[in-house]
Design a protein around this motif. Structure first.
Motif, PDB file in Angstrom:
ATOM      1  N   ILE A  12      -1.855  23.912   5.095  1.00  0.00           N
ATOM      2  CA  ILE A  12      -2.829  23.835   4.007  1.00  0.00           C
ATOM      3  C   ILE A  12      -2.642  22.241   3.513  1.00  0.00           C
ATOM      4  CG2 ILE A  12      -3.020  24.369   1.628  1.00  0.00           C
ATOM      5  CD1 ILE A  12      -4.362  26.313   3.228  1.00  0.00           C
ATOM      6  N   GLU A  13      -1.351  21.872   3.588  1.00  0.00           N
ATOM      7  CA  GLU A  13      -1.043  20.353   3.197  1.00  0.00           C
ATOM      8  C   GLU A  13      -1.916  19.389   4.286  1.00  0.00           C
ATOM      9  OE1 GLU A  13      -0.370  19.978   0.588  1.00  0.00           O
ATOM     10  OE2 GLU A  13       0.438  17.773   0.213  1.00  0.00           O
ATOM     11  N   PHE A  14      -1.716  19.840   5.493  1.00  0.00           N
ATOM     12  CA  PHE A  14      -2.399  18.883   6.615  1.00  0.00           C
ATOM     13  C   PHE A  14      -4.011  18.667   6.245  1.00  0.00           C
ATOM     14  CE2 PHE A  14      -4.783  18.699  10.543  1.00  0.00           C
ATOM     15  CZ  PHE A  14      -4.105  17.575  11.264  1.00  0.00           C
ATOM     16  N   LEU A  15      -4.527  19.939   5.933  1.00  0.00           N
ATOM     17  CA  LEU A  15      -6.003  19.802   5.474  1.00  0.00           C
ATOM     18  C   LEU A  15      -6.170  19.052   4.080  1.00  0.00           C
ATOM     19  CD1 LEU A  15      -6.800  23.729   6.284  1.00  0.00           C
ATOM     20  CD2 LEU A  15      -7.300  21.687   7.720  1.00  0.00           C
ATOM     21  N   ARG A  16      -5.363  19.419   3.391  1.00  0.00           N
ATOM     22  CA  ARG A  16      -5.621  18.866   2.065  1.00  0.00           C
ATOM     23  C   ARG A  16      -5.602  17.456   1.893  1.00  0.00           C
ATOM     24  NH1 ARG A  16      -3.470  16.888  -2.324  1.00  0.00           N
ATOM     25  NH2 ARG A  16      -1.087  16.873  -1.626  1.00  0.00           N
ATOM     26  N   THR A  17      -4.771  16.855   2.683  1.00  0.00           N
ATOM     27  CA  THR A  17      -4.223  15.522   2.774  1.00  0.00           C
ATOM     28  C   THR A  17      -5.088  14.567   3.610  1.00  0.00           C
ATOM     29  OG1 THR A  17      -2.650  15.866   4.276  1.00  0.00           O
ATOM     30  CG2 THR A  17      -2.164  15.851   1.772  1.00  0.00           C
ATOM     31  N   LEU A  18      -6.336  14.858   4.162  1.00  0.00           N
ATOM     32  CA  LEU A  18      -7.134  14.278   5.112  1.00  0.00           C
ATOM     33  C   LEU A  18      -7.746  13.229   4.087  1.00  0.00           C
ATOM     34  CD1 LEU A  18      -8.677  13.791   7.503  1.00  0.00           C
ATOM     35  CD2 LEU A  18     -10.470  15.077   6.853  1.00  0.00           C
ATOM     36  N   ARG A  19      -7.568  11.967   4.366  1.00  0.00           N
ATOM     37  CA  ARG A  19      -8.334  10.982   3.498  1.00  0.00           C
ATOM     38  C   ARG A  19      -9.093  10.083   4.409  1.00  0.00           C
ATOM     39  NH1 ARG A  19      -5.864  10.631  -1.804  1.00  0.00           N
ATOM     40  NH2 ARG A  19      -7.951   9.661  -2.245  1.00  0.00           N
ATOM     41  N   GLN A  20      -9.944   9.162   3.708  1.00  0.00           N
ATOM     42  CA  GLN A  20     -10.911   8.061   4.475  1.00  0.00           C
ATOM     43  C   GLN A  20      -9.807   7.061   4.789  1.00  0.00           C
ATOM     44  OE1 GLN A  20     -14.053   7.978   5.222  1.00  0.00           O
ATOM     45  NE2 GLN A  20     -14.584   5.651   4.872  1.00  0.00           N
ATOM     46  N   VAL A  21      -9.686   6.402   5.869  1.00  0.00           N
ATOM     47  CA  VAL A  21      -8.848   5.043   6.214  1.00  0.00           C
ATOM     48  C   VAL A  21      -9.867   4.225   6.578  1.00  0.00           C
ATOM     49  CG1 VAL A  21      -7.283   4.069   7.350  1.00  0.00           C
ATOM     50  CG2 VAL A  21      -6.884   6.358   6.533  1.00  0.00           C
ATOM     51  N   ARG A  22      -9.882   2.911   6.216  1.00  0.00           N
ATOM     52  CA  ARG A  22     -10.784   1.775   6.403  1.00  0.00           C
ATOM     53  C   ARG A  22     -10.080   0.474   7.299  1.00  0.00           C
ATOM     54  NH1 ARG A  22     -12.347   3.601   1.635  1.00  0.00           N
ATOM     55  NH2 ARG A  22     -14.375   4.775   1.348  1.00  0.00           N
ATOM     56  N   GLN A  23      -8.535   0.552   6.978  1.00  0.00           N
ATOM     57  CA  GLN A  23      -8.128  -0.471   7.652  1.00  0.00           C
ATOM     58  C   GLN A  23      -7.003   0.072   9.176  1.00  0.00           C
ATOM     59  OE1 GLN A  23      -7.078  -1.088   3.612  1.00  0.00           O
ATOM     60  NE2 GLN A  23      -6.470  -3.187   4.240  1.00  0.00           N
ATOM     61  N   PRO A 153      -3.533   3.825  11.850  1.00  0.00           N
ATOM     62  CA  PRO A 153      -3.682   3.171  10.274  1.00  0.00           C
ATOM     63  C   PRO A 153      -2.758   2.023  10.287  1.00  0.00           C
ATOM     64  CG  PRO A 153      -2.072   5.040  10.619  1.00  0.00           C
ATOM     65  CD  PRO A 153      -2.522   5.144  11.886  1.00  0.00           C
ATOM     66  N   ALA A 154      -3.450   0.830   9.553  1.00  0.00           N
ATOM     67  CA  ALA A 154      -2.769  -0.194   9.325  1.00  0.00           C
ATOM     68  C   ALA A 154      -1.551  -0.108   8.522  1.00  0.00           C
ATOM     69  CB  ALA A 154      -3.524  -1.171   8.816  1.00  0.00           C
ATOM     70  N   THR A 155      -0.393  -0.588   8.782  1.00  0.00           N
ATOM     71  CA  THR A 155       1.017  -0.317   7.898  1.00  0.00           C
ATOM     72  C   THR A 155       0.480  -0.516   6.497  1.00  0.00           C
ATOM     73  OG1 THR A 155       1.593  -2.448   8.428  1.00  0.00           O
ATOM     74  CG2 THR A 155       2.805  -0.485   9.514  1.00  0.00           C
ATOM     75  N   SER A 156      -0.363  -1.543   6.181  1.00  0.00           N
ATOM     76  CA  SER A 156      -0.625  -1.650   4.798  1.00  0.00           C
ATOM     77  C   SER A 156      -1.810  -0.861   4.153  1.00  0.00           C
ATOM     78  CB  SER A 156      -1.126  -3.087   4.576  1.00  0.00           C
ATOM     79  OG  SER A 156      -2.262  -3.474   5.372  1.00  0.00           O
ATOM     80  N   ALA A 157      -2.406  -0.002   5.000  1.00  0.00           N
ATOM     81  CA  ALA A 157      -3.423   0.710   4.702  1.00  0.00           C
ATOM     82  C   ALA A 157      -3.096   1.766   3.660  1.00  0.00           C
ATOM     83  CB  ALA A 157      -4.007   1.638   5.856  1.00  0.00           C
ATOM     84  N   PRO A 158      -4.050   1.730   2.552  1.00  0.00           N
ATOM     85  CA  PRO A 158      -3.860   2.602   1.408  1.00  0.00           C
ATOM     86  C   PRO A 158      -4.212   4.273   1.712  1.00  0.00           C
ATOM     87  CG  PRO A 158      -5.692   1.444   0.933  1.00  0.00           C
ATOM     88  CD  PRO A 158      -5.084   0.601   2.308  1.00  0.00           C
ATOM     89  N   GLY A 159      -3.739   5.004   1.322  1.00  0.00           N
ATOM     90  CA  GLY A 159      -3.952   6.262   1.500  1.00  0.00           C
ATOM     91  C   GLY A 159      -5.097   7.149   0.946  1.00  0.00           C
ATOM     92  N   GLY A 160      -6.372   6.173   1.022  1.00  0.00           N
ATOM     93  CA  GLY A 160      -7.236   6.623   0.288  1.00  0.00           C
ATOM     94  C   GLY A 160      -7.342   6.125  -1.178  1.00  0.00           C
ATOM     95  N   HIS A 161      -8.667   5.934  -1.805  1.00  0.00           N
ATOM     96  CA  HIS A 161      -8.735   5.305  -3.174  1.00  0.00           C
ATOM     97  C   HIS A 161      -8.916   6.625  -4.112  1.00  0.00           C
ATOM     98  CE1 HIS A 161      -9.439   1.436  -1.299  1.00  0.00           C
ATOM     99  NE2 HIS A 161     -10.208   1.943  -0.451  1.00  0.00           N
ATOM    100  N   GLY A 162      -8.060   6.296  -5.182  1.00  0.00           N
ATOM    101  CA  GLY A 162      -8.426   7.500  -6.185  1.00  0.00           C
ATOM    102  C   GLY A 162      -7.984   8.878  -5.848  1.00  0.00           C
ATOM    103  N   GLY A 163      -7.889   9.653  -6.691  1.00  0.00           N
ATOM    104  CA  GLY A 163      -7.554  11.216  -6.698  1.00  0.00           C
ATOM    105  C   GLY A 163      -8.777  12.133  -6.604  1.00  0.00           C
ATOM    106  N   ARG A 164      -8.565  13.209  -7.103  1.00  0.00           N
ATOM    107  CA  ARG A 164      -9.627  14.195  -7.339  1.00  0.00           C
ATOM    108  C   ARG A 164      -9.754  14.767  -8.799  1.00  0.00           C
ATOM    109  NH1 ARG A 164     -10.624  11.982  -3.183  1.00  0.00           N
ATOM    110  NH2 ARG A 164     -10.970  12.981  -1.235  1.00  0.00           N
TER     111      ARG A 164
END
Ligand SMILES: Cc1cc2nc3c(=O)[nH]c(=O)nc-3n(C[C@H](O)[C@H](O)[C@H](O)COP(=O)(O)O)c2cc1C
Length: 183
Positions: A12-23, A153-164
């Protein structure tokens, strides 16, 4: 040894934590992993099981750069290891849009299994779509919008912008704005 409950929690955590990465960091995606991701994608459900899509895999860095250059919102495609351009038959605006969303999400989740991150780019305006069409030889009449950029993922890549939005703001029980039943 992991209990069934622990395993379920992890999934469930694997599915929930899918985020958009751009770097992205450089690195080629192994062929077998890319194929596995595409296989999960092609098994997506679609309206009337029409499977109204072709998935164009782009790995050539020059072409990735050109896909990015054509757009204001998909610049991250330039740094990806590969991109999957989703081409829809163009027969239905409504059901194909829904199908496209399901397919996109599955590709992103399958990628995550291999530690590969993904960022959707949207060839939403007519000019961008026309350039993507011309670059990849996509016929007129086909719909092209979603470009799924894949990479590490770039090491500096933020794990998604904003929460929910909070759970209770989004989920209702029984009727519109219905509260959760008391424990
Ligand atoms: C229909 C659609 C179009 C999107 N288009 C773009 C886009 O053009 N460029 C981009 O960087 N992200 C795009 N995204 C990604 C969203 O910005 C992303 O899903 C949202 O910010 C949530 O990201 P998160 O899961 O990391 O919080 C798109 C997503 C969807 C569903």
């Amino acid at each position: 040894m992991a209990t069934i409950e622990t395993r379920q929690d992890e999934m469930i955590e694997f599915l929930r934590t899918l985020r958009q990465v751009r770097q992205f960091a450089p690195g080629e995606i192994p062929d077998d992993q890319l194929r596995a991701i595409l296989n999960v994608g092609r098994w997506s459900g679609s309206a009337s099981n029409k499977q109204p899509w072709q998935l164009i895999v782009v790995r050539d860095h020059d072409t990735l750069q050109r896909l990015a250059d054509a757009s204001q919102t998909a610049k991250h495609v330039a740094g990806a290891s590969a991109a999957i351009v989703i081409v829809l038959d163009g027969a239905s605006k409504t059901t194909e849009t829904f199908d496209e969303g399901r397919l996109t999400e599955r590709l992103m989740l399958a990628a995550k299994v291999f530690g590969i991150v993904a960022g959707v780019g949207w060839a939403g305006d007519a000019d961008h779509a026309r350039q993507v069409r011309s670059l990849l030889g996509i016929p007129e009449g086909k719909t092209v919008r979603a470009i799924v950029a894949l990479g590490y993922p770039a090491t500096s890549a933020p794990g998604g912008h904003g929460g929910r939005k909070p759970f209770d703001e989004v989920v209702a029980f029984g009727h519109y704005n219905g509260s959760a039943p008391r424990e």
